[in-house]
Enzyme design. Structure first.
Site, PDB file in Angstrom:
ATOM      1  N   ASP A 115       1.575   5.704  -5.879  1.00  0.00           N
ATOM      2  CA  ASP A 115       0.892   4.749  -4.660  1.00  0.00           C
ATOM      3  C   ASP A 115      -0.744   4.463  -4.697  1.00  0.00           C
ATOM      4  O   ASP A 115      -1.328   3.937  -3.798  1.00  0.00           O
ATOM      5  CB  ASP A 115       1.310   5.340  -3.138  1.00  0.00           C
ATOM      6  CG  ASP A 115       2.851   5.053  -2.877  1.00  0.00           C
ATOM      7  OD1 ASP A 115       3.253   3.789  -2.967  1.00  0.00           O
ATOM      8  OD2 ASP A 115       3.590   5.722  -2.253  1.00  0.00           O
ATOM      9  N   ASP A 175       8.444  -1.672  -4.323  1.00  0.00           N
ATOM     10  CA  ASP A 175       7.121  -1.480  -3.654  1.00  0.00           C
ATOM     11  C   ASP A 175       6.164  -1.170  -4.839  1.00  0.00           C
ATOM     12  O   ASP A 175       4.787  -1.354  -4.695  1.00  0.00           O
ATOM     13  CB  ASP A 175       7.158  -0.090  -2.855  1.00  0.00           C
ATOM     14  CG  ASP A 175       8.140   0.022  -1.993  1.00  0.00           C
ATOM     15  OD1 ASP A 175       9.406  -0.133  -2.552  1.00  0.00           O
ATOM     16  OD2 ASP A 175       8.173   0.636  -0.881  1.00  0.00           O
TER      17      ASP A 175
HETATM   18  N1  GLY Z   1       6.112   1.891   0.134  1.00  0.00           N
HETATM   19  C1  GLY Z   1       6.776   2.492   1.284  1.00  0.00           C
HETATM   20  C2  GLY Z   1       7.069   1.565   2.228  1.00  0.00           C
HETATM   21  O1  GLY Z   1       6.948   0.340   2.018  1.00  0.00           O
HETATM   22  O2  GLY Z   1       7.439   2.127   3.317  1.00  0.00           O
END
Ligand code: GLY
Length: 390
Positions: A115, A175
């Site tokens: 992330d 994501d």
């Molecule tokens: N990247 C995690 C979410 O979108 O909840």
């Protein structure tokens, strides 16, 4: 005479419709700024009690929730402050953005998550773009190095999660497309093409394995790193393995639009167009354009919405509108979403601890963050407002 009347009807009606959908960006930014003043007061009071919690994430069960810098959402709050500075040019926002950006800096060395695009690139990328501060550039480069350690050449993707090893071996979530922007930027900053090559490989592998024929995306694809083969396609945050989790579709749209910007590879534009079609034409989405949290939840229309998916989508559509033959349609769809968010999903000044938007869904299967304000909805809302002006 008859013909004249018809022409008048045809030309006047769409224009008035468009006007009705337009958001006054200055008013929306002023309201959002007032809310964010409230949010900052709440952040500062919360930090007096718990200094390690640096960033406001959400409101759950009526409680204001702060997170530490390791949380995947820690970068959105400082990144919002950069957007206020970009819009207002007011030094007040510059100082605030500089101050709170420092709090997430340690994560540049974090190799335990994918992330880093969210955590580091959102605040430091915007900070560097707006100030040219070389210290920010160094953080971006280090974060890209950390992220690159998670790339596996055999599978051709960056690993998303290290947790839940009993459920998957080498999970990659849709994501993850969002983190590639950090890598593209780092090649620009350093001249080292290895970051660019990792990003392109990840985007190509994801394009091959993550999508269904209707352009909807799976959430999690699990890889075997010895053979490079796909082991399973499942969900973590969606309704079911075969369902379309709304935020995942928004990440896919934004991710391939950004990849097209960075590479000009037509396959990415085709993919972004396909995902945009899936989102815009989906029959279950109500007229206001804000999707339910998952397109396939059988509880629809009683299911919760996800304003964050809508905000990400609006921002992506404004950009995609610049590249695609369907530009006017995308801009109209983005305008509609932005208008809905700004009128029906906006928190009243002073309410909800200062978060800007209400009605997002974070993690429904975990019964977590359902119908709540959430920091990434606010960040992409501000970004969409800025893009709507361009
Ligand atoms: N990247 C995690 C979410 O979108 O909840």
């Amino acid at each position: 005479m008859k013909l004249k009347l018809i022409l008048l009807a045809v030309s006047v009606w769409p224009i008035s419709m468009v006007k009705a959908q337009q958001v006054d960006v200055a008013v929306a930014f002023a309201l959002a700024a007032k809310q964010t003043d409230v949010l900052i007061q709440n952040v500062d009071s919360a930090r007096k009690m718990k200094p390690n919690l640096v960033s406001p994430r959400t409101v759950e069960n009526g409680q204001f929730k702060m997170v530490g810098s390791k949380d995947w959402t820690s970068g959105f709050f400082p990144a919002e402050l950069w957007y206020f500075y970009q819009y207002t040019k007011d030094k007040k926002w510059l100082k605030l953005a500089e101050k709170y950006t420092e709090d997430v800096k340690p994560e540049q060395f974090n190799t335990g998550t994918h992330d880093l695009g969210f955590m580091i690139y959102c605040p430091f990328g915007n900070g560097y773009r707006l100030t040219g501060d070389p210290a920010y550039k160094a953080v971006i480069i280090q974060a890209a190095k950390s992220l690159s350690t998670r790339f596996n050449a055999k599978a051709g993707v960056i690993k998303s999660w290290d947790h839940n090893g009993d459920k998957w071996k080498y999970p990659v979530i849709i994501d993850n497309m969002m983190n590639l922007e950090l890598l593209f930027e780092t090649t620009r900053l350093t001249g080292d093409s290895s970051f660019y090559r990792i990003a392109v490989k990840h985007a190509n592998t994801t394009l091959k394995n993550h999508f269904r024929p209707d352009f909807s995306s799976y959430h999690v694809v699990d890889y075997d790193t010895l053979t490079g083969k796909v082991l399973q396609k499942v969900t973590a945050q969606g309704y079911a393995n075969e369902s379309a989790w709304a935020r995942g579709q928004a990440w896919a749209l934004y991710g391939y639009t950004m990849c097209y910007r960075e590479t000009k590879n037509k396959a990415y534009l085709t993919q972004a167009d396909g995902v945009a079609g899936f989102i815009i034409n989906h029959k279950v989405t109500p007229a206001d354009g804000i999707p339910y949290w998952d397109y396939n939840d059988p509880k629809i229309p009683e299911a919760s919405r996800d304003a964050s998916a809508a905000a990400i989508t609006a921002s992506a559509l404004y950009e995609l509108a610049k590249y695609s033959a369907s530009g006017p349609k995308y801009k109209a769809a983005a305008d509609k979403i932005l208008h809905s968010l700004s009128t029906k999903y906006i928190n009243q000044t002073g309410s909800n601890y200062g978060f800007i938007l209400a009605h997002s869904t974070g993690h429904r299967p975990a019964k977590s963050e359902i119908d709540v304000p959430i920091n990434y909805a606010d960040y992409y809302y501000l970004e969409a407002l800025l893009r709507s002006k361009q």
